[in-house]
Design a protein around this motif. Structure first.
Motif, mmCIF file in Angstrom:
data_model
loop_
_atom_site.group_PDB
_atom_site.id
_atom_site.type_symbol
_atom_site.label_atom_id
_atom_site.label_comp_id
_atom_site.label_asym_id
_atom_site.label_seq_id
_atom_site.Cartn_x
_atom_site.Cartn_y
_atom_site.Cartn_z
ATOM 1 N N PHE A 8 -60.701 -9.168 96.742
ATOM 2 C CA PHE A 8 -61.335 -10.047 95.762
ATOM 3 C C PHE A 8 -60.352 -11.147 95.343
ATOM 4 O O PHE A 8 -59.134 -10.952 95.373
ATOM 5 C CB PHE A 8 -61.763 -9.244 94.533
ATOM 6 C CG PHE A 8 -62.843 -8.237 94.811
ATOM 7 C CD1 PHE A 8 -64.175 -8.522 94.571
ATOM 8 C CD2 PHE A 8 -62.529 -6.992 95.354
ATOM 9 C CE1 PHE A 8 -65.177 -7.605 94.850
ATOM 10 C CE2 PHE A 8 -63.518 -6.060 95.638
ATOM 11 C CZ PHE A 8 -64.846 -6.374 95.380
ATOM 12 N N ASP A 9 -60.904 -12.294 94.965
ATOM 13 C CA ASP A 9 -60.071 -13.368 94.437
ATOM 14 C C ASP A 9 -59.487 -12.944 93.089
ATOM 15 O O ASP A 9 -60.218 -12.433 92.228
ATOM 16 C CB ASP A 9 -60.901 -14.643 94.221
ATOM 17 C CG ASP A 9 -61.420 -15.221 95.526
ATOM 18 O OD1 ASP A 9 -60.645 -15.248 96.500
ATOM 19 O OD2 ASP A 9 -62.598 -15.642 95.557
ATOM 20 N N SER A 49 -65.163 -10.218 89.287
ATOM 21 C CA SER A 49 -64.481 -10.512 90.552
ATOM 22 C C SER A 49 -65.460 -10.920 91.642
ATOM 23 O O SER A 49 -66.615 -10.474 91.658
ATOM 24 C CB SER A 49 -63.705 -9.278 91.014
ATOM 25 O OG SER A 49 -62.717 -8.919 90.068
ATOM 26 N N GLU A 50 -64.970 -11.762 92.580
ATOM 27 C CA GLU A 50 -65.761 -12.174 93.736
ATOM 28 C C GLU A 50 -65.034 -11.799 95.019
ATOM 29 O O GLU A 50 -63.814 -11.958 95.133
ATOM 30 C CB GLU A 50 -66.022 -13.678 93.711
ATOM 31 C CG GLU A 50 -66.969 -14.107 92.598
ATOM 32 C CD GLU A 50 -67.430 -15.539 92.754
ATOM 33 O OE1 GLU A 50 -66.876 -16.274 93.608
ATOM 34 O OE2 GLU A 50 -68.353 -15.948 92.020
ATOM 35 N N VAL A 51 -65.795 -11.318 95.995
ATOM 36 C CA VAL A 51 -65.256 -10.905 97.291
ATOM 37 C C VAL A 51 -64.618 -12.112 97.989
ATOM 38 O O VAL A 51 -65.172 -13.215 97.975
ATOM 39 C CB VAL A 51 -66.374 -10.313 98.178
ATOM 40 C CG1 VAL A 51 -65.844 -9.972 99.565
ATOM 41 C CG2 VAL A 51 -66.986 -9.083 97.513
ATOM 42 N N SER A 52 -63.456 -11.885 98.618
ATOM 43 C CA SER A 52 -62.757 -12.977 99.294
ATOM 44 C C SER A 52 -62.730 -12.833 100.813
ATOM 45 O O SER A 52 -62.224 -13.727 101.497
ATOM 46 C CB SER A 52 -61.313 -13.069 98.776
ATOM 47 O OG SER A 52 -60.585 -11.893 99.086
ATOM 48 N N ASN A 58 -67.620 -14.348 98.589
ATOM 49 C CA ASN A 58 -68.213 -15.093 97.468
ATOM 50 C C ASN A 58 -69.292 -14.314 96.734
ATOM 51 O O ASN A 58 -69.908 -14.843 95.806
ATOM 52 C CB ASN A 58 -68.763 -16.445 97.923
ATOM 53 C CG ASN A 58 -67.708 -17.307 98.585
ATOM 54 O OD1 ASN A 58 -66.586 -17.393 98.102
ATOM 55 N ND2 ASN A 58 -68.055 -17.924 99.706
ATOM 56 N N THR A 59 -69.527 -13.050 97.137
ATOM 57 C CA THR A 59 -70.452 -12.185 96.395
ATOM 58 C C THR A 59 -69.711 -11.557 95.224
ATOM 59 O O THR A 59 -68.580 -11.101 95.375
ATOM 60 C CB THR A 59 -71.001 -11.074 97.304
ATOM 61 O OG1 THR A 59 -71.613 -11.665 98.446
ATOM 62 C CG2 THR A 59 -72.014 -10.213 96.573
ATOM 63 N N SER A 60 -70.337 -11.520 94.069
ATOM 64 C CA SER A 60 -69.665 -10.933 92.906
ATOM 65 C C SER A 60 -69.681 -9.408 92.994
ATOM 66 O O SER A 60 -70.571 -8.808 93.625
ATOM 67 C CB SER A 60 -70.333 -11.376 91.610
ATOM 68 O OG SER A 60 -71.564 -10.700 91.426
#
Length: 322
Positions: A8-9, A49-52, A58-60
């Motif tokens: 995650f970012d 958080s958002e998937v990186s 970009n999915t939360s």
């Protein structure tokens, strides 16, 4: 969609007491020299958080939970927490002392804030020479005695100070007064909650010249006034073996010092698994895919992973719900 290992970012937080180690040591893309926290895995409203990596980039985290629930969280975790992710994962850099603070328990947090309480643990990743934590009182005190010391600006005389070095681990249960001292960088694992009662802030002012808000009255009923020696965590550091650090109702954390390929069976765990990398680098694999991890990174593996294989030379904190 097959649920693979996720990164995650980071959500970076500027803090009055923050510094630059999150960049210089962990490689985080900070933009100020007072960055105090990197929220690695969060479902706190407003800071999700958002998937990186991968097809779901970009999915939360919240959208993942809403879509995949039991497959991501585990059946028993989903039955207990529903669509609320129960863990908040951070790296913290304290260039200055944090405020002295306390967290409420579940009942008080629910009543006052409709929130979980905030049980947490700290793993010291780096500490400048002489760095200290405040953990609890140095003697039993009464509420009245505590209030008098607050009024006299001498509350630090009641605090228990603990010198720290890399690898030291502390369990901070709700009600325990505490503070991270200057010069310490650590990994923090906690319940999903952002409820903190600040009780003393060394009379510091923020960048606008204002004293920060204190929560003196709210803290009075949240504090455990007894002196307790229940916070320092002992754990095994044997290579390629699970060293249990904390096993509490809110999370279990294990220490892994990996020097050779290691397989962890998680089919019966019925929980997601989180790895925080505190040193080295490795490849983490599940039947659904592989991912690289290095110091300062965090990976989430879904509950349906069944087996986890780790290859490399790495030190990891493994977190899940028992």
């Amino acid at each position: 969609m097959s649920l693979y290992p996720f990164k995650f970012d980071p959500i970076l937080k500027e803090r009055l007491w923050g510094g630059t180690k999150l960049n210089t040591v962990l490689g985080k893309p900070i933009t100020t020299d007072i960055t105090g926290e990197s929220w690695e895995l969060s479902a706190v409203p407003g800071d999700i958080s958002e998937v990186s990596n991968g097809a779901l980039a970009n999915t939360s985290l919240q959208a993942l939970i809403d879509e995949y629930n039991e497959a991501l969280l585990g059946k028993k975790v989903y039955e207990r927490f529903g669509n609320e992710f129960p863990i908040l994962i951070k790296f913290i850099d304290a260039k200055q002392d944090l405020s002295i603070q306390v967290h409420p328990n579940d009942a008080l947090a629910k009543e006052r804030h409709n929130s979980f309480g905030k049980t947490e643990m700290w793993y010291i990743m780096q500490a400048d020479e002489g760095s200290e934590l405040i953990v609890g009182f140095n003697k039993n005190v009464t509420k009245e005695e505590y209030q008098k010391h607050l009024d006299d600006n001498t509350v630090t005389d009641l605090m228990n100070y603990e010198k720290v070095t890399e690898g030291d681990t502390f369990f901070i249960n709700t009600g325990k007064i505490h503070a991270i001292g200057a010069g310490i960088m650590l990994a923090e694992i906690q319940q999903t909650s952002d409820v903190t009662y600040r009780v003393y802030d060394f009379n510091r002012k923020d960048k606008e010249g204002n004293l920060r808000e204190l929560h003196t009255e709210m803290a009075l009923d949240a504090i455990d006034y007894e002196k307790k020696d229940d916070f320092k965590v002992a754990y095994s550091k044997e290579p390629n073996a699970c060293g249990t650090m904390v096993d509490c109702p809110y999370f279990t954390t294990n220490y892994w010092n990996i020097t050779e390929t290691t397989v962890i069976e998680v089919k019966e765990r019925d929980s997601f698994t989180i790895f925080m990398c505190t040193k080295g680098e490795a490849t983490i694999s599940s039947p659904a895919g592989s991912i690289e991890i290095k110091r300062g990174e965090t990976v989430l593996l879904p509950a349906n992973s069944e087996t986890i294989t780790i290859e490399g030379a790495v030190e990891l904190l493994e977190v899940y719900i028992s």
